[in-house]
Design an enzyme around this catalytic site. Structure first.
Site, PDB file in Angstrom:
ATOM      1  N   ASP A 106       0.848  -1.186   0.000  1.00 56.69           N
ATOM      2  CA  ASP A 106       0.000   0.000   0.000  1.00 56.69           C
ATOM      3  C   ASP A 106       0.887   1.241   0.000  1.00 56.69           C
ATOM      4  O   ASP A 106       1.852   1.308   0.767  1.00 56.69           O
ATOM      5  CB  ASP A 106      -0.874  -0.013   1.261  1.00 56.69           C
ATOM      6  CG  ASP A 106      -2.327   0.247   0.958  1.00 56.69           C
ATOM      7  OD1 ASP A 106      -2.626   1.339   0.439  1.00 56.69           O
ATOM      8  OD2 ASP A 106      -3.164  -0.635   1.234  1.00 56.69           O
ATOM      9  N   ASP A 208      -3.272   4.323  -2.383  1.00 55.73           N
ATOM     10  CA  ASP A 208      -4.392   4.735  -1.545  1.00 55.73           C
ATOM     11  C   ASP A 208      -4.820   6.168  -1.834  1.00 55.73           C
ATOM     12  O   ASP A 208      -3.974   7.072  -1.887  1.00 55.73           O
ATOM     13  CB  ASP A 208      -3.937   4.639  -0.076  1.00 55.73           C
ATOM     14  CG  ASP A 208      -5.049   4.968   0.889  1.00 55.73           C
ATOM     15  OD1 ASP A 208      -5.989   4.168   0.970  1.00 55.73           O
ATOM     16  OD2 ASP A 208      -4.984   6.015   1.544  1.00 55.73           O
ATOM     17  N   GLU A 262      -6.510   3.521  -6.357  1.00 58.00           N
ATOM     18  CA  GLU A 262      -7.832   3.604  -5.746  1.00 58.00           C
ATOM     19  C   GLU A 262      -8.450   4.885  -6.296  1.00 58.00           C
ATOM     20  O   GLU A 262      -8.115   5.984  -5.868  1.00 58.00           O
ATOM     21  CB  GLU A 262      -7.716   3.675  -4.222  1.00 58.00           C
ATOM     22  CG  GLU A 262      -9.065   3.538  -3.564  1.00 58.00           C
ATOM     23  CD  GLU A 262      -9.053   3.925  -2.090  1.00 58.00           C
ATOM     24  OE1 GLU A 262      -9.864   3.395  -1.345  1.00 58.00           O
ATOM     25  OE2 GLU A 262      -8.236   4.770  -1.689  1.00 58.00           O
ATOM     26  N   HIS A 336     -10.860  -4.286   2.604  1.00 55.20           N
ATOM     27  CA  HIS A 336     -10.885  -3.863   4.010  1.00 55.20           C
ATOM     28  C   HIS A 336     -11.787  -2.658   4.244  1.00 55.20           C
ATOM     29  O   HIS A 336     -11.991  -2.275   5.387  1.00 55.20           O
ATOM     30  CB  HIS A 336      -9.455  -3.544   4.452  1.00 55.20           C
ATOM     31  CG  HIS A 336      -8.927  -2.347   3.726  1.00 55.20           C
ATOM     32  ND1 HIS A 336      -8.676  -2.369   2.372  1.00 55.20           N
ATOM     33  CD2 HIS A 336      -8.668  -1.089   4.141  1.00 55.20           C
ATOM     34  CE1 HIS A 336      -8.277  -1.165   1.993  1.00 55.20           C
ATOM     35  NE2 HIS A 336      -8.257  -0.369   3.043  1.00 55.20           N
ATOM     36  N   ASP A 337     -12.275  -2.024   3.181  1.00 62.70           N
ATOM     37  CA  ASP A 337     -13.212  -0.903   3.331  1.00 62.70           C
ATOM     38  C   ASP A 337     -14.651  -1.343   3.097  1.00 62.70           C
ATOM     39  O   ASP A 337     -15.562  -0.508   3.077  1.00 62.70           O
ATOM     40  CB  ASP A 337     -12.885   0.209   2.320  1.00 62.70           C
ATOM     41  CG  ASP A 337     -11.576   0.910   2.642  1.00 62.70           C
ATOM     42  OD1 ASP A 337     -11.169   0.917   3.815  1.00 62.70           O
ATOM     43  OD2 ASP A 337     -10.966   1.446   1.705  1.00 62.70           O
TER      44      ASP A 337
END
Ligand code: TEU
Ligand code: CA
Length: 566
Positions: A106, A208, A262, A336-337
């Site tokens: 990430d 991210d 993202e 994870h979101d």
């Protein structure tokens, strides 16, 4: 592997790979502190290999005070103490590579932690050399122009700092100050940090919140057309693509690595990141799919009707068509979101949890774009559905709770909605076996384990030929058996069917028919051609009851089949 002679296709490892996402905090605890760690991952490398996946994306493992579980980084070049050491990291990376698995990390560079030394310095004085590493609004100019924050109890993205008599910008929590990409020194520091990790041999970055990095330093009033849609405004900074191009030129182009943005936004805006002619990034994931079914003007509240399959089909077809022309997309239903995919997009009742998990896995692994498959979904893990606010950990949920409370809103309604949509549902510890705490840890875990671990776990599923886990492995093999699943043309069939999603993937002379029943009752589709004589590739129901009658296919609840046509 079939269909490997493809002179007209730009083959790339990251297009053909199946990615497996690991949330390290919840994968495996090796030292009995209730928190997953790198040694835990190292101890499970053979399990990861056994899945057949090609690459792993790890959520942030850098030094962090963990206000947002690693998305608030206080040292980009150190490993979070709870997760281990740099030596552990090197062993883990080698362990992946020895098994032929790539690793992407990430990259969180829209913001850092307020405990990062840059911010600690910056906040001391306007004259400090790091002051301009961040965005400030001097108090003498009056109240700063409205900017919203996602993780702030007052939803205010400005926070006053006394020593400098100015407000700093934080799109996320106050502990996550936004970095000032206008400053070339900041950009060079970020590029150096990226080289540090790439030179260690990692295989790429998941970027991210990358769409938000460019801000207009004048901070004009937000144009009225973005009212209520400020995220879209944030994703359209004036110099965004100038920075990404520079990053590509200075860093990424020097390595054979994968990058995935993202990237919230429309097809046109997301395409800018991945159009190869622009020299920016490789892949992007959009939010239009995962945001379906939420009621307007409310935080992540699914309406009583759930989502509409017709809208789902429309969205995924639209994005597939866009990337068929140029660029490259991704396909995912969980991360994870997000809550657990089976709860949000399938059916987690005892009767259908396994079947609908398998059906959704068939979807992810047969669509175009690179699959990003979230750990635990291969077991059919579902939402834990906490009753009490005190069970939650996630800063996003906790701040939204505060906002509802401050407005005198309906907290029961909020908590009920969160049982479906909250991020913590996707973050509960991985379920290894039926011993205490699912074999994740020997002590109290950082987040509660889903009580269904007694029957949803790796050990039990290993020994069951028809488990969700073994279906996932089989489906990975199906995807890898023919490049038609990677590069093949996608065509939607039976448009307008509210229960069944049917499409073909086709490359050279190989054509596959994928038929998925998203409904909890038997449903029928007409695929338009006689398919009596065709071969079954995979089926999530056992037995060979006759489902095909010429061009008509009748599927049981949540049944998924892939048939080979030519
Ligand atoms: O998410 C970026 C983002 O836009 C989030 O607001 C996301 O849409 C939201 O979590 C959905 O519920 C990234 C990370 O994936 C997320 O985990 C971090 O919390 C966030 O950035 C801040 O770093
Ligand atoms: Ca640990």
């Amino acid at each position: 592997m079939k269909n490997t002679n493809l002179p007209d296709i730009d083959r790339k490892w990251w297009k053909e790979a199946v990615f497996y996402q690991i949330y390290p905090r919840s994968f495996k605890d090796s030292n009995g502190d209730g928190i997953g760690d790198l040694q835990g991952i190292i101890s499970k490398l053979d399990y990861i290999k056994s899945l057949g996946v090609d690459a792993v994306w790890l959520n942030p493992i850098y030094e962090s005070p963990n206000h947002d579980n690693g998305y608030d980084i206080s040292d980009y070049r150190a490993i979070m103490k709870e997760f281990g050491t740099m030596n552990d990291f090197d062993i883990m990376l080698k362990g992946f590579h020895d098994r032929g698995i790539k690793l992407i990390m990430d990259l969180v560079v829209n913001h850092c932690s307020s405990e990062h030394k840059w911010f600690q310095q910056a906040r001391t004085s306007r004259k400090n050399e790091y002051y301009n590493y961040f965005h400030w609004w001097p108090a003498e100019k009056g109240i700063p122009p409205k900017r919203w924050s996602t993780f702030d109890p007052e939803a205010n993205a400005w926070k006053y700092n006394e020593a400098t008599n100015s407000h700093y910008l934080h799109y996320f929590a106050a502990q996550q100050p936004d970095l000032n990409w206008e400053n070339p020194n900041l950009r060079q520091d970020i590029y150096d940090m990226m080289r540090f990790w790439l030179d260690k041999g990692i295989d790429g970055f998941r970027m991210d919140a990358i769409a938000y990095i460019s801000k207009d330093p004048e901070f004009p009033a937000m144009p009225a057309k973005y009212d209520g849609d400020w995220i879209i405004y944030y994703a359209h900074g004036p110099h965004l693509h100038k920075y990404i191009k520079e990053m590509n030129r200075e860093v990424l182009s020097k390595y054979d690595v994968a990058t995935v943005a993202e990237a919230i936004g429309t097809v046109d805006s997301v395409m800018k990141f991945v159009d190869p002619a622009r020299g920016e990034l490789n892949m992007a994931y959009h939010f239009e799919g995962v945001n379906l079914g939420y009621l307007p003007n409310e935080y992540k509240m699914v309406g009583p009707e759930g989502y509409s399959l017709l809208e789902f089909i429309e969205v995924y077809s639209k994005w597939d068509n866009a990337f068929a022309k140029k660029g490259w997309g991704t396909i995912y239903l969980g991360n994870h979101d997000q809550p657990r995919m089976v709860t949000r997009w399938g059916n987690d009742s005892p009767e259908f949890r396994e079947l609908s998990s398998k059906m959704l896995t068939t979807f992810i692994l047969s669509m175009g774009g690179t699959p990003y498959y979230y750990f635990g979904d291969e077991l059919g893990m579902n939402n834990i559905k906490f009753d009490k606010i005190s069970d939650y950990n996630d800063i996003e949920l906790l701040t939204n709770y505060e906002q509802v409370k401050a407005k005198g809103g309906d907290l029961d309604r909020f908590l009920n909605g969160m049982k479906i949509s909250s991020r913590d549902n996707g973050r509960t510890p991985f379920q290894w076996n039926a011993t205490a705490n699912a074999g994740f840890t020997t002590v109290k875990p950082w987040l509660k384990v889903n009580p269904n671990y007694s029957f949803v776990n790796v050990e039990i599923e290993e020994s069951d030929r028809n488990s969700v886990l073994n279906y996932f492995r089989e489906m990975v093999k199906v995807r890898k058996s023919d490049l038609a699943f990677v590069y093949g043309k996608y065509s939607l069939l039976d448009t307008g069917n509210p229960y069944i999603y049917a499409y073909t993937r086709e490359l050279n002379n190989n054509k596959y028919l994928i038929i998925l029943n998203f409904h909890d009752k038997t449903a029928t589709t007409n695929v338009g051609v006689d398919i009596t004589e065709i071969k079954s590739v995979i089926n999530n129901y056992l037995g060979t009851s006759k489902i095909i009658n010429k061009s008509q296919v009748t599927l049981k609840p949540y049944q998924a089949v892939i048939l080979k046509i030519k």
